[in-house]
Design a protein around this motif. Sequence first.
Motif, PDB file in Angstrom:
ATOM      1  N   GLU A 231      -1.941   1.443  32.675  1.00 23.72           N
ATOM      2  CA  GLU A 231      -2.895   1.378  31.571  1.00 23.72           C
ATOM      3  C   GLU A 231      -3.232   2.783  31.069  1.00 23.72           C
ATOM      4  OE1 GLU A 231      -6.834  -1.094  30.376  1.00 23.72           O
ATOM      5  OE2 GLU A 231      -6.759  -0.361  32.432  1.00 23.72           O
ATOM      6  N   THR A 232      -3.458   3.704  31.979  1.00 25.67           N
ATOM      7  CA  THR A 232      -3.781   5.082  31.613  1.00 25.67           C
ATOM      8  C   THR A 232      -2.588   5.768  30.957  1.00 25.67           C
ATOM      9  OG1 THR A 232      -5.370   5.176  33.419  1.00 25.67           O
ATOM     10  CG2 THR A 232      -4.673   7.280  32.485  1.00 25.67           C
ATOM     11  N   LEU A 233      -1.386   5.494  31.441  1.00 24.20           N
ATOM     12  CA  LEU A 233      -0.188   6.078  30.848  1.00 24.20           C
ATOM     13  C   LEU A 233      -0.161   5.824  29.348  1.00 24.20           C
ATOM     14  CD1 LEU A 233       2.698   7.405  31.324  1.00 24.20           C
ATOM     15  CD2 LEU A 233       3.527   5.047  31.298  1.00 24.20           C
ATOM     16  N   PHE A 234      -0.429   4.595  28.961  1.00 22.56           N
ATOM     17  CA  PHE A 234      -0.377   4.252  27.544  1.00 22.56           C
ATOM     18  C   PHE A 234      -1.666   4.599  26.809  1.00 22.56           C
ATOM     19  CE2 PHE A 234       2.995   1.625  29.375  1.00 22.56           C
ATOM     20  CZ  PHE A 234       4.051   2.092  28.603  1.00 22.56           C
ATOM     21  N   LYS A 235      -2.779   4.475  27.477  1.00 23.76           N
ATOM     22  CA  LYS A 235      -4.066   4.798  26.858  1.00 23.76           C
ATOM     23  C   LYS A 235      -4.142   6.278  26.492  1.00 23.76           C
ATOM     24  CE  LYS A 235      -8.963   4.019  27.807  1.00 23.76           C
ATOM     25  NZ  LYS A 235      -9.888   3.586  28.855  1.00 23.76           N
ATOM     26  N   GLU A 236      -3.594   7.151  27.339  1.00 29.14           N
ATOM     27  CA  GLU A 236      -3.638   8.591  27.112  1.00 29.14           C
ATOM     28  C   GLU A 236      -2.395   9.121  26.408  1.00 29.14           C
ATOM     29  OE1 GLU A 236      -4.551  10.583  30.807  1.00 29.14           O
ATOM     30  OE2 GLU A 236      -6.546   9.662  30.890  1.00 29.14           O
ATOM     31  N   ALA A 237      -1.502   8.235  26.018  1.00 29.82           N
ATOM     32  CA  ALA A 237      -0.275   8.677  25.341  1.00 29.82           C
ATOM     33  C   ALA A 237      -0.618   9.426  24.061  1.00 29.82           C
ATOM     34  CB  ALA A 237       0.612   7.475  25.028  1.00 29.82           C
ATOM     35  N   PRO A 238      -0.016  10.597  23.879  1.00 29.92           N
ATOM     36  CA  PRO A 238      -0.317  11.398  22.698  1.00 29.92           C
ATOM     37  C   PRO A 238       0.015  10.701  21.374  1.00 29.92           C
ATOM     38  CG  PRO A 238       0.850  12.714  24.318  1.00 29.92           C
ATOM     39  CD  PRO A 238       0.866  11.301  24.800  1.00 29.92           C
ATOM     40  N   HIS A 239       1.127   9.959  21.360  1.00 26.47           N
ATOM     41  CA  HIS A 239       1.555   9.328  20.114  1.00 26.47           C
ATOM     42  C   HIS A 239       2.552   8.207  20.427  1.00 26.47           C
ATOM     43  CE1 HIS A 239       2.665   8.936  15.908  1.00 26.47           C
ATOM     44  NE2 HIS A 239       3.928   9.050  16.264  1.00 26.47           N
ATOM     45  N   LEU A 240       2.079   6.990  20.413  1.00 31.60           N
ATOM     46  CA  LEU A 240       2.996   5.874  20.636  1.00 31.60           C
ATOM     47  C   LEU A 240       3.943   5.790  19.439  1.00 31.60           C
ATOM     48  CD1 LEU A 240       0.515   3.264  22.122  1.00 31.60           C
ATOM     49  CD2 LEU A 240       2.288   4.531  23.341  1.00 31.60           C
ATOM     50  N   ASN A 241       5.221   5.748  19.721  1.00 32.13           N
ATOM     51  CA  ASN A 241       6.230   5.780  18.673  1.00 32.13           C
ATOM     52  C   ASN A 241       6.135   4.528  17.791  1.00 32.13           C
ATOM     53  OD1 ASN A 241       8.750   5.667  17.235  1.00 32.13           O
ATOM     54  ND2 ASN A 241       9.511   7.177  18.682  1.00 32.13           N
ATOM     55  N   PRO A 242       5.967   4.699  16.482  1.00 34.05           N
ATOM     56  CA  PRO A 242       5.873   3.537  15.606  1.00 34.05           C
ATOM     57  C   PRO A 242       7.148   2.687  15.599  1.00 34.05           C
ATOM     58  CG  PRO A 242       5.796   5.584  14.324  1.00 34.05           C
ATOM     59  CD  PRO A 242       5.814   5.961  15.767  1.00 34.05           C
ATOM     60  N   SER A 243       8.290   3.286  15.924  1.00 34.61           N
ATOM     61  CA  SER A 243       9.552   2.535  15.964  1.00 34.61           C
ATOM     62  C   SER A 243       9.660   1.628  17.179  1.00 34.61           C
ATOM     63  CB  SER A 243      10.740   3.498  15.933  1.00 34.61           C
ATOM     64  OG  SER A 243      10.780   4.175  14.706  1.00 34.61           O
ATOM     65  N   ARG A 244       8.690   1.695  18.091  1.00 37.37           N
ATOM     66  CA  ARG A 244       8.750   0.839  19.285  1.00 37.37           C
ATOM     67  C   ARG A 244       8.682  -0.637  18.910  1.00 37.37           C
ATOM     68  NH1 ARG A 244       3.643   2.096  18.534  1.00 37.37           N
ATOM     69  NH2 ARG A 244       1.941   0.824  19.341  1.00 37.37           N
ATOM     70  N   THR A 245       8.129  -0.945  17.741  1.00 32.47           N
ATOM     71  CA  THR A 245       8.062  -2.350  17.323  1.00 32.47           C
ATOM     72  C   THR A 245       9.439  -2.902  16.967  1.00 32.47           C
ATOM     73  OG1 THR A 245       7.562  -1.729  15.035  1.00 32.47           O
ATOM     74  CG2 THR A 245       5.684  -2.124  16.519  1.00 32.47           C
ATOM     75  N   LEU A 246      10.433  -2.026  16.878  1.00 32.47           N
ATOM     76  CA  LEU A 246      11.809  -2.470  16.645  1.00 32.47           C
ATOM     77  C   LEU A 246      12.458  -2.964  17.927  1.00 32.47           C
ATOM     78  CD1 LEU A 246      13.001   0.447  14.317  1.00 32.47           C
ATOM     79  CD2 LEU A 246      12.240  -1.843  13.637  1.00 32.47           C
ATOM     80  N   ILE A 247      11.802  -2.743  19.071  1.00 35.16           N
ATOM     81  CA  ILE A 247      12.334  -3.199  20.355  1.00 35.16           C
ATOM     82  C   ILE A 247      12.133  -4.699  20.430  1.00 35.16           C
ATOM     83  CG2 ILE A 247      12.194  -2.996  22.869  1.00 35.16           C
ATOM     84  CD1 ILE A 247      10.856  -0.203  22.364  1.00 35.16           C
TER      85      ILE A 247
ATOM     86  N   MET B 223      22.225   6.180  23.776  1.00 33.45           N
ATOM     87  CA  MET B 223      20.854   6.653  23.620  1.00 33.45           C
ATOM     88  C   MET B 223      20.366   6.489  22.187  1.00 33.45           C
ATOM     89  SD  MET B 223      18.330   7.588  25.420  1.00 33.45           S
ATOM     90  CE  MET B 223      18.730   8.383  26.935  1.00 33.45           C
ATOM     91  N   ASP B 224      21.222   6.693  21.194  1.00 33.43           N
ATOM     92  CA  ASP B 224      20.755   6.541  19.819  1.00 33.43           C
ATOM     93  C   ASP B 224      20.348   5.097  19.517  1.00 33.43           C
ATOM     94  OD1 ASP B 224      23.517   5.831  19.876  1.00 33.43           O
ATOM     95  OD2 ASP B 224      23.725   6.215  17.734  1.00 33.43           O
ATOM     96  N   LYS B 225      21.014   4.130  20.129  1.00 34.51           N
ATOM     97  CA  LYS B 225      20.618   2.733  19.935  1.00 34.51           C
ATOM     98  C   LYS B 225      19.338   2.409  20.718  1.00 34.51           C
ATOM     99  CE  LYS B 225      25.004   0.974  18.571  1.00 34.51           C
ATOM    100  NZ  LYS B 225      26.063   0.032  18.662  1.00 34.51           N
ATOM    101  N   ILE B 226      19.226   2.945  21.922  1.00 31.32           N
ATOM    102  CA  ILE B 226      18.027   2.725  22.721  1.00 31.32           C
ATOM    103  C   ILE B 226      16.801   3.267  21.991  1.00 31.32           C
ATOM    104  CG2 ILE B 226      16.811   3.348  24.852  1.00 31.32           C
ATOM    105  CD1 ILE B 226      19.614   3.389  26.206  1.00 31.32           C
ATOM    106  N   LEU B 227      16.960   4.449  21.377  1.00 30.68           N
ATOM    107  CA  LEU B 227      15.844   5.083  20.681  1.00 30.68           C
ATOM    108  C   LEU B 227      15.733   4.634  19.222  1.00 30.68           C
ATOM    109  CD1 LEU B 227      16.113   8.691  22.155  1.00 30.68           C
ATOM    110  CD2 LEU B 227      14.894   6.694  23.043  1.00 30.68           C
ATOM    111  N   ARG B 228      16.441   3.574  18.896  1.00 32.84           N
ATOM    112  CA  ARG B 228      16.358   2.940  17.579  1.00 32.84           C
ATOM    113  C   ARG B 228      16.627   3.910  16.445  1.00 32.84           C
ATOM    114  NH1 ARG B 228      16.133  -0.056  21.745  1.00 32.84           N
ATOM    115  NH2 ARG B 228      15.423  -2.178  21.518  1.00 32.84           N
ATOM    116  N   GLU B 229      17.654   4.780  16.652  1.00 35.55           N
ATOM    117  CA  GLU B 229      18.020   5.747  15.620  1.00 35.55           C
ATOM    118  C   GLU B 229      19.081   5.218  14.693  1.00 35.55           C
ATOM    119  OE1 GLU B 229      18.993   9.237  17.891  1.00 35.55           O
ATOM    120  OE2 GLU B 229      16.879   9.643  18.317  1.00 35.55           O
ATOM    121  N   LYS B 230      19.833   4.207  15.115  1.00 33.55           N
ATOM    122  CA  LYS B 230      20.882   3.629  14.258  1.00 33.55           C
ATOM    123  C   LYS B 230      20.878   2.138  14.383  1.00 33.55           C
ATOM    124  CE  LYS B 230      23.941   7.521  14.220  1.00 33.55           C
ATOM    125  NZ  LYS B 230      25.249   8.041  14.367  1.00 33.55           N
TER     126      LYS B 230
END
Length: 117
Positions: free
Chosen positions: A58-74, A110-117
């Motif tokens: 919970e703290t890992l995500f609560k204190e995250a500096p910037h949750l990547n907006p592209s994570r919703t593509l997962i 890695m580019d697919k994992i990180l939703r770059e392509k």
Amino acid sequence: MYKHKIYTMSFARVYPLLVSKVERKGRTKSEVDEVIRWLTGYTQEELEEQLKKQIDYETLFKEAPHLNPSRTLIKGVVCGVKLEDIKEPTMQEIRYLDKLVDELAKGKSMDKILREK
């Protein structure tokens, strides 16, 4: 409010298991770190500091500096549940990380994992 047991689980205790899972498949710790940094916005130094502090999920995500907006593509299923059907935000973030590590272990680029392509 009821909190799932995983929220209070030490991320530092789970982290070596994530690394071990991908290393068995020929991937690396640095790739796991890259995935976590992409998802959360932590720098490598900040991630290492969080691990030293034995924070929980919970703290890992609560204190995250910037949750990547592209994570919703997962998309997909983790533990039999579709990611997009998870309503509780912290649990969804945890499962996003699980899915990224699964994809890494399965050999996705890695580019697919990180939703770059």
